[in-house]
Design an enzyme around this catalytic site. Sequence first.
Site, mmCIF file in Angstrom:
data_model
loop_
_atom_site.group_PDB
_atom_site.id
_atom_site.type_symbol
_atom_site.label_atom_id
_atom_site.label_comp_id
_atom_site.label_asym_id
_atom_site.label_seq_id
_atom_site.Cartn_x
_atom_site.Cartn_y
_atom_site.Cartn_z
ATOM 1 N N TYR A 143 -10.329 -26.226 8.130
ATOM 2 C CA TYR A 143 -10.475 -25.030 8.964
ATOM 3 C C TYR A 143 -9.126 -24.585 9.537
ATOM 4 O O TYR A 143 -8.766 -23.401 9.446
ATOM 5 C CB TYR A 143 -11.459 -25.316 10.096
ATOM 6 N N SER A 152 -8.182 -17.814 15.206
ATOM 7 C CA SER A 152 -8.454 -18.945 16.091
ATOM 8 C C SER A 152 -7.143 -19.432 16.683
ATOM 9 O O SER A 152 -6.081 -19.268 16.065
ATOM 10 C CB SER A 152 -9.120 -20.089 15.316
ATOM 11 N N LYS A 169 -6.930 -21.075 8.940
ATOM 12 C CA LYS A 169 -6.605 -20.120 9.997
ATOM 13 C C LYS A 169 -5.095 -19.880 10.080
ATOM 14 O O LYS A 169 -4.661 -18.773 10.440
ATOM 15 C CB LYS A 169 -7.166 -20.601 11.329
ATOM 16 N N ASP A 216 -22.353 -12.558 0.674
ATOM 17 C CA ASP A 216 -21.552 -13.773 0.840
ATOM 18 C C ASP A 216 -20.114 -13.390 0.549
ATOM 19 O O ASP A 216 -19.763 -13.123 -0.610
ATOM 20 C CB ASP A 216 -22.047 -14.846 -0.128
#
Length: 247
Positions: A163, A146, A167, A64
């Site tokens: 998110y 992204s 990024k 992880d």
Amino acid sequence: MNRWMNRVAVVSGSSSGIGAACCKDLVAKGMVVVGLARREERLQELKASLPKDQQSRFHARKCDVSVEQQVVDTFAWVDQTLGGADVLVNNAGILGKLDITDPDNAADLRAVLDTNVLGVSWCTREAFLSQQRRNVNDGHVVIINSIVGHKIPVTPGVGLKMYAPSKYAVTALTEILRQEFQLKKTQTKITSISPGVVDTEIIDDKIKEAMPMLRAQDIADAVTYCIQTPPNVQIHELTIKPVGEMF
């Protein structure tokens, strides 16, 4: 790809999607690949899906990346068992489930940042330190970024949550790492690959029905393209969009 034959690549987030596609592609091209993921059983399924003559070059490792000690232990294992990682593909990432303005969301927000930003930082640190110890100056770090790490589209009904900020941080991180690699007088390259929507497990079915998408293999092909550039060429940022995307 000749210079990477039998050299070691570590790919995070390898249990599905882009990570799994990268593992398959790099193994097929002659690299020794260590796939990292939280779901070890999925890694074993990936290994079993490889051609028999390639399976010995794939190593599954439960890790992880949001847990620093697991990252440190994993790269120590790579050093001791395989001689160290020469290529790193930072692919592990999560979307998060809650909006930034939702109540009681601290654990969710931290999970996104721990995986998408700190996980990348820890993996890159350990890979780079390994390369330094071994006097490897031609390593390559790839970060699966992204398009929302550069420009945030208006997407009614589709919350980008933490998110997108994570990024954006990765975009800045890529440049900082490039500068650090240069200041430490290495030839280690770093590349950010920023796809549009990719057909992977983390994408909601409603989005898949409404938008054109890239395939995981498209991104794996881009990774291979970037790491096989000649010594004088570094692709710092590569943006990939599906035909017909409006954003």
